[in-house]
Design an enzyme around this catalytic site. Structure first.
Site, PDB file in Angstrom:
ATOM      1  N   CYS B 165      52.639  38.337  32.174  1.00 16.01           N
ATOM      2  CA  CYS B 165      51.291  38.230  32.745  1.00 16.01           C
ATOM      3  C   CYS B 165      50.314  37.423  31.896  1.00 16.01           C
ATOM      4  O   CYS B 165      49.139  37.321  32.244  1.00 16.01           O
ATOM      5  CB  CYS B 165      50.762  39.627  33.025  1.00 16.01           C
ATOM      6  N   HIS B 293      41.342  41.365  31.264  1.00 15.84           N
ATOM      7  CA  HIS B 293      42.661  41.500  31.880  1.00 15.84           C
ATOM      8  C   HIS B 293      42.589  42.638  32.898  1.00 15.84           C
ATOM      9  O   HIS B 293      43.081  42.504  34.005  1.00 15.84           O
ATOM     10  CB  HIS B 293      43.700  41.751  30.790  1.00 15.84           C
ATOM     11  N   HIS B 327      46.692  42.167  40.723  1.00 16.97           N
ATOM     12  CA  HIS B 327      47.222  41.562  39.511  1.00 16.97           C
ATOM     13  C   HIS B 327      48.193  40.476  39.937  1.00 16.97           C
ATOM     14  O   HIS B 327      49.274  40.778  40.442  1.00 16.97           O
ATOM     15  CB  HIS B 327      47.913  42.622  38.663  1.00 16.97           C
TER      16      HIS B 327
END
Lengths: 263, 401
Positions: B165, B293, B327
């Site tokens: 990620c 994040h 996400h």
């Protein structure tokens, strides 16, 4: 064309026929070295991790450990680049098979081990390394593209770098499209400046796409059987201690590498 | 080791996610606090969760000449490339510098694994891939970058960065190094990840997926929502585009802690953040906005909230935008970089959607609703499995630390 200079301080190598870089030297001299045990030892990992880690991680960490040991550097100080053309093909085969049949049965451990940076993660954890690490790929040019990235990181940030390039063999239906028939891994510790541990000084020049350097048997067959084995022209150059080789860095980009001197 | 960087101009950028195609659609959805999450209607077997699915991917055909690259991930890439005049900007750069003088550096966590999953769902009677699936190039993690380099007709360095990620945040660092060394004159960076069973069932197996739309930094958060996205940016030297926003700095660090859990004290995240500030030549008080994040996982948000409290004064604004598009994994870095750049361009701080009952651990910097405020410097955090941390620092044109 841009030319970059770098030093090699450590070399790691593992395949079913080659336990380390010395074994490649032996093959090039006409010898038949003792093959390694079927599972890479990967002694950098703690014993419990070694039992649990997937084959792709063992292979990458085995060659990384060899190269860092040869360099004499502390692993924790090295930025690292882990290249692999395919990632862990056994886990991809497992995941795609499970997802096709019983997706909710997917193993959480195998899923988190499926990330392309799994080996980088295990390596930084095992060596308590907080330096930058990355995981990259570029089809059969993964080694050349990874080398270019490693040299660029090393020069731009003036720090030693660990480059690892490894692929395990293909499994299940996936093997038909990857054509990867045997594992191969290699690693280099690169540094910007000559030091007491320098093994060789090299020069890298970007070129247009050119045919990669021809290899003698059995190296040529090994290269055909694993994308990471496209590193072999450079490894053979280092073993011979002189000359020039050509690697692919992308579909339309090549690297010419000249060995300037050896320690 | 010297930590410095020559700022780079961001001469074009674009984002496509569940909240829309292109920057204008993103800004509009952010201003209206409109989430793009929807109940899961994607996975090949039922799975209760919400997803950030991009509309129109199924209707996006690749140009016939690129048909060999056909798959959901590359269609999403092509959809993304066609927004905000990005293709024209790259064409102009190619004419200015030459195809061999532009790098292509793309992040992805799973590339076109969805195509490999499909091949396994419909194997031939003999157990092999069906004929239409016998396209080796789409079953490799380099599939995205190999397709895009062909579509953009680039001939310079071409690399896939796949660090889960953080993938499409790291590409900015790769580009900065290559341009600094003179290997290239410009770089196309970005990333694409698309919905697939691997990530939906994989994160489900790790018990990290919420049954509800994700709630970053909410006291009752209980997991992520997975999304898909595409984003790209064109980086060049500042002298050719003095009025363009800038990449000021980057920081990269490893946690050395755990494969799928962040370091409890956020050691790697803080190293990356401090290195980005150092390289940018700014201190924490000069940062106007941080795109966090903020995945809505219990642990990530706890560690990241503590990091914000530790480093930044109350006046800094911070939010996660994952409540909008979920996400987006390997594409999160580039899409959230685009949002940070929009914050600079429009003086707009997007509110932390989904945080209706803020976690008391979150300090004064958290922007729970939209705010209008000048932003000179914006950061974007991206953290990945394997303890891989990246922080990027952007600034408006002409900003001097």
């Amino acid at each position: 064309m841009t030319t970059l200079r770098f030093c090699v301080e450590g070399i790691g190598l593992w395949s079913p026929q080659l336990a380390n870089f010395d074994a490649l030297r032996s093959v090039l001299a006409g010898g038949t070295p003792e093959p390694p045990p079927s599972r890479p030892a990967a002694t950098t990992l703690p014993a419990n991790e070694r039992r649990r880690a997937p084959e792709s991680v063992l292979l990458a960490i085995e060659v990384a450990g060899q190269a860092v040991a040869m360099s004499g550097r502390s692993a924790a100080t090295l930025a690292s680049i882990f290249a692999s053309s395919q990632g862990d093909q056994a886990i991809t085969d497992y995941m795609c098979t499970t997802l096709a049949q019983a997706p909710t049965d997917l193993s959480p451990t195998r899923f988190h081990n499926s990330v392309h940076n799994a080996a980088a993660g295990y390596w930084t954890i095992a060596t308590e390394c907080r330096a930058p690490s990355t995981a990259v790929c570029a089809q059969h040019a993964s080694f050349g593209a990874g080398l270019l990235e490693a040299v660029s990181l090393m020069l731009a940030e003036q720090r030693p770098v660990l480059l690892v390039c490894s692929d395990i063999s293909g499994s299940g239906p996936l093997l038909e499209v990857t054509g990867c028939t045997q594992p191969f891994g290699c690693a280099l510790v690169l540094a910007p400046d000559v030091s007491a541990t320098t093994l060789a000084q090299l020069q890298l020049t970007l070129t247009s796409a050119q045919p990669a350097t021809a290899l003698p048997e059995p190296l040529s067959t090994w290269r055909d059987g694993n994308p990471s084995a496209h590193a072999l022209p450079l490894l053979a150059l280092l073993a011979r201690g002189q000359g020039r080789c050509q690697l692919d860095a992308a579909a339309t980009l090549g690297l010419q590498i000249d060995l300037e001197s050896v320690a | 080791m010297p930590v410095s960087m020559t700022p780079l101009a961001i001469t074009a950028y674009t984002a496509t996610s569940a909240i829309g195609h292109g920057l204008a659609a993103h800004l509009e959805a952010l201003r209206q606090a409109r989430s793009g999450l929807r109940p899961n209607d994607f996975s090949s077997a039922p799975l209760t969760c919400w997803i950030g699915r991009v509309d129109g991917v199924e209707d996006t055909a690749l140009p016939a000449v690129h048909a060999i690259w056909e798959c959901r991930n590359n269609r999403l890439a092509w959809l993304g490339l066609n927004q905000d005049g990005f293709l024209d900007q790259v064409r102009a750069a190619r004419e200015r510098y030459g195809a061999g003088r532009i790098a292509l550096l793309l992040g992805t966590s799973t590339a076109s694994i969805g195509a490999t999953e499909e091949a396994y769902r419909r194997l031939d009677a003999d157990g092999g891939f069906a004929d239409d699936m016998l396209r080796p190039a789409i079953h490799e993690p380099h599939s995205l970058a190999a397709f895009v380099t062909e579509a953009l007709e680039l001939e310079g360095p071409c690399l896939t960065i796949s660090t889960a990620c953080s993938s499409s945040a790291k590409v900015f660092a790769n580009a900065a190094r290559m341009i600094r060394l003179g290997l290239v004159d410009a770089a196309v960076v970005g990333g694409v990840d698309s919905l697939c069973d691997s990530v939906l069932f994989g994160f489900n197996a790790l018990e990290l997926v919420s049954a509800e739309p994700c709630r970053p930094f909410d006291a009752a958060r209980d997991g992520i929502s997975i999304g898909e996205a595409a984003g790209f940016a064109l980086l060049e030297r500042v002298d050719v585009a003095p009025d363009a926003p800038r990449l000021l700095g980057y920081g990269e660090a490893s946690d050395a802690y755990h494969m799928s859990t962040p370091h409890p004290e956020g050691v790697g995240a803080e190293l990356a953040l401090r290195e980005a500030l150092l390289r940018a030549g700014v201190d924490a008080t000069q940062v106007g906005y941080i795109n966090l994040h903020g995945t809505a996982s219990l642990k990530n948000d706890e560690v990241e909230a503590a990091l914000v409290n530790r480093v930044f004064p109350p006046g800094t604004r911070a939010s996660s935008t994952k409540g909008f598009m979920g996400h987006t994994l390997g594409a999160a870095g580039i899409v959230e970089a685009a949002i940070a750049l929009q914050a600079i361009e429009h003086g707009f701080i997007p509110g932390n959607l989904g945080g209706s009952t803020p976690d008391p651990a979150c300090g004064p910097p958290f922007a729970w609703g939209n705010e209008q405020q000048t932003v000179d410097v914006a950061l974007s955090n991206s953290f990945g499995f394997g303890g891989n941390n990246v922080c990027l620092a952007f600034a408006r044109a002409g900003f001097r630390a």
